[in-house]
Design an enzyme around this catalytic site. Structure first.
Site, short mmCIF file in Angstrom:
data_model
loop_
_atom_site.label_atom_id
_atom_site.label_comp_id
_atom_site.label_asym_id
_atom_site.label_seq_id
_atom_site.Cartn_x
_atom_site.Cartn_y
_atom_site.Cartn_z
N GLU A 47 0.87 -1.18 0.00
CA GLU A 47 0.00 0.00 0.00
C GLU A 47 0.90 1.23 0.00
O GLU A 47 1.72 1.39 0.90
CB GLU A 47 -0.87 -0.04 1.26
CG GLU A 47 -1.80 1.13 1.42
CD GLU A 47 -2.51 1.08 2.79
OE1 GLU A 47 -2.62 0.01 3.40
OE2 GLU A 47 -2.93 2.16 3.24
N ASP A 58 -4.10 10.24 10.05
CA ASP A 58 -2.79 9.66 10.33
C ASP A 58 -2.19 10.19 11.61
O ASP A 58 -2.37 11.34 11.98
CB ASP A 58 -1.83 9.95 9.17
CG ASP A 58 -2.19 9.14 7.94
OD1 ASP A 58 -2.52 7.95 8.11
OD2 ASP A 58 -2.17 9.68 6.82
#
Lengths: 260, 389
Positions: A47, A58
């Site tokens: 990924e 994140d």
């Protein structure tokens, strides 16, 4: 038509290891090097994160890698160029590639143009965390289908069963089960996720499940694989890339440490 | 229904929506399902109106500024949001949201702040209601808004520095959203402006709409202009809300041009920006051609934001409102003028709104309302430095 991602789950449906890294990190030209090393070391799929200036979901490690990658000069255009070159030079590379990116840069590039380019350079699936299911269905699903791209949705311990079933219905490839309500890599242990993953597994979904967030060790990986088809490791790998040494050997060592 | 209100999917024309990560889905769904019902309930309204009156000090006066009127050759009225408890309009929204949070059973409140006014307003209502309060603030803003940081701490809030990116409001917003993702069940995020995912822009607009509701009542007949500064755009939306369908009057939003539109150091979002998704809503934002957010600049921490509420983006595109940009220097000049002519030191944000008076071709019969969104106490350090006081 099946893409590499859907074929992967037919070939192997247990203990799948998906490694996340940020395009253009630590150095701009590291993307193809890391891709090749992950494949050689035995990762089942990869990924690649498209860096964004404001990555909401994140944690600090991936956020910092995005910032560094942008400073290095990474962009969607640059990433496609790298992937295209990589595809031409590495015809033996067979594992699925996913791109993870926030919606705004993709929208500015042009979603249809983006999907077209993905299919041309060998990308099999997309994870766009801030493109919700409803907007995907009403506006973009047809384009994803046209270019044979899987759209990977996230589910969390807070997602209702009804919504999980709805997501399962719309998914191809796999469902990304976030192991705890958190930003990436922010909780200290993975252990508490077991009950949740057990519940997910018991729903008998048609779509395979990979779990991610806070998986750092071979032990975490094994534990995750007891319940679902495999796991995704991001922050811990990014941290490993910060050590001294060559990117190839750091990558190789990290993957081996998880699969050992 | 008005063309300028949010539709059932959370959009204002092409702008708005909820581009949220799945991690926030339950939080946003809970709000969406409950906010209107709670806001319209008798119990909520009774408590909201009582607090606005007895705690905030509403209605705030509408003051005829005679010397400014004389100077600009028109009737200039000032809506005195600076007289609200805590010194700015922000408290209208935080009172609304704390009452909502309580009714949703939340125990922990988070907020982001730029100039600190929203942080102070949030810390204030948390103290009032005995709820834990954590305020995210950019490191740079913590330095330039020291008095407000001290006020938040004195009110019992924890101020957490946001050290990523430009270390200003945008980054504080990112950090607050991350906190919410990590604490989805017991926490309510009090967003301070008409930005963020649906239903926030509509929710905040409704709590701030008290401003235009009062203006409409206090003025005999409609004004010709309503002017307000815009960062995210909450005070402007509050001042515009009940006038949106009165097309005979002109709505003017004033954004911060910083060192100048072309200088590269600006926060003039609607002048320079393009459509995009930031902080979970589609609006107009300052970005480069790759869709990366461009760091904004304004002398005023409250306007130092690269995005703007989706309703404003729609008002601009549909040409219902006009948006002008004012530089740091022009805002400082206007702040001095307002102080000397009317004895009112405005917040730096508000000073931007005053600055456009010189650019409007006003007639003696024109009646202009400026939303005086906050007082300048918090900006004294900047005023002292910039004006060499």
């Amino acid at each position: 038509m099946k893409n590499k991602l859907t074929k992967l789950f037919e070939r192997k449906d247990r203990n799948l290891l998906n490694i996340f890294f940020t395009a253009g990190y630590p150095e701009l030209e590291d993307t193809p090097v890391i891709l090749k090393s992950l494949y050689d070391a035995g990762a089942d799929l990869v990924e690649i994160g498209i860096p964004f200036s404001d990555p909401l979901a994140d944690g600090p490690t991936i956020q910092e890698s995005s910032k560094q990658a942008l400073e290095n000069g990474m962009s969607i255009q640059k990433l496609f160029d790298q992937l295209n070159q990589f595809r031409i030079q590495n015809s033996e590379f067979r594992i699925p590639i996913l791109l993870m990116g926030y919606f705004n840069p993709i929208m500015q590039y042009g979603l249809e143009k983006f999907c077209k380019r993905c299919s041309e350079v060998g990308v099999d699936g997309l994870i766009i965390p801030d493109l919700p299911l409803e907007i995907y269905i009403s506006h973009y699903q047809a384009v994803f289908k046209k270019y044979n791209l899987s759209n990977i949705f996230l589910v969390t311990p807070q997602t209702s069963t009804e919504r999980i079933l709805q997501i399962d219905e719309q998914s191809t490839g796999f469902i990304y089960a976030v192991s705890s309500a958190s930003t990436t890599g922010s909780k200290s242990d993975f252990g508490s996720a077991s009950l949740y993953l057990e519940r997910l597994a018991s729903l008998g979904l048609k779509t395979p499940i990979l779990t991610g967030f806070n998986i750092k060790t071979a032990e975490d990986f094994q534990q995750a694989c007891q319940y679902v088809n495999g796991a995704i490791i991001g922050s811990a790998f990014i941290k490993a890339l910060q050590d001294d040494g060559k990117v190839e050997s750091k990558t190789n060592q990290f993957v081996k440490s998880i699969l050992s | 229904m008005s063309n300028y209100q949010v539709d059932e999917n959370g959009f204002y024309g092409e702008f708005g929506g909820a581009f949220i990560p799945e991690l926030l889905y339950p939080n946003i769904a809970e709000l969406k399902e409950n906010y209107l019902q709670i806001e319209q309930s008798f119990d909520f309204q009774a408590e909201f109106q009582k607090l606005l009156k007895d705690y905030v000090g509403r209605p705030t006066p509408l003051f005829l500024a005679e010397r400014l009127s004389e100077k600009y050759g028109a009737e200039i009225w000032l809506k005195r949001e600076d007289l609200c408890h805590t010194g700015a309009h922000k408290v209208n929204n935080t009172i609304g949201q704390i009452l909502l949070a309580q009714r949703l059973g939340k125990k922990r409140i988070i907020a982001e702040t730029g100039a600190g006014q929203h942080g102070v307003a949030t810390a204030t209502v948390c103290a009032l209601k005995g709820l834990e309060c954590i305020v995210y603030m950019g490191e740079k803003d913590i330095q330039r808004q020291a008095p407000n940081v001290a006020r938040m701490k004195m009110l019992g809030a924890t101020v957490r520095p946001a050290s990523s990116g430009s270390k200003t409001l945008k980054d504080a917003t990112n950090e607050a959203m991350r906190d919410w993702i990590n604490n989805p069940e017991d926490t309510h995020y009090i967003i301070g402006s008409v930005v963020g995912p649906h239903p926030y822009p509509d929710m905040v607009a409704r709590y701030q709409a008290v401003i235009s509701q009062e203006i409409k009542k206090q003025m005999e007949g409609l004004p010709d202009y309503v002017i307000a500064c815009v960062g995210g755009g909450s005070n402007a939306m509050g001042a515009f809300y009940h006038f949106l369908d009165n097309k005979e009057l002109q709505l003017i939003g004033v954004e911060a041009a910083g060192h100048g539109i072309e200088s590269g150091k600006t926060a003039a979002t609607l002048t320079l920006g393009t459509p995009g998704v930031l902080h979970a809503s589609r609006s107009i934002m300052m970005q480069d051609q790759d869709g990366q957010v461009v760091e904004p600049h304004s002398i005023s921490a409250g306007l130092d934001y690269p995005g703007i509420g989706p309703a404003h983006a729609w008002l601009k595109v549909s040409e219902r409102a006009k948006y002008m940009a004012v530089t740091d220097a022009e805002a400082l000049e206007a702040a001095v003028e307002c102080s000397k002519l009317e004895g009112i030191i405005p917040a730096l944000e508000t000073a931007h709104a005053f600055s456009v008076l010189k650019d409007l071709k006003l007639k003696p019969t024109d009646r202009v309302v400026i939303n005086l969104s906050g007082r300048g106490d918090k900006d004294m350090e900047t005023y002292m430095r910039e004006l060499k006081l």
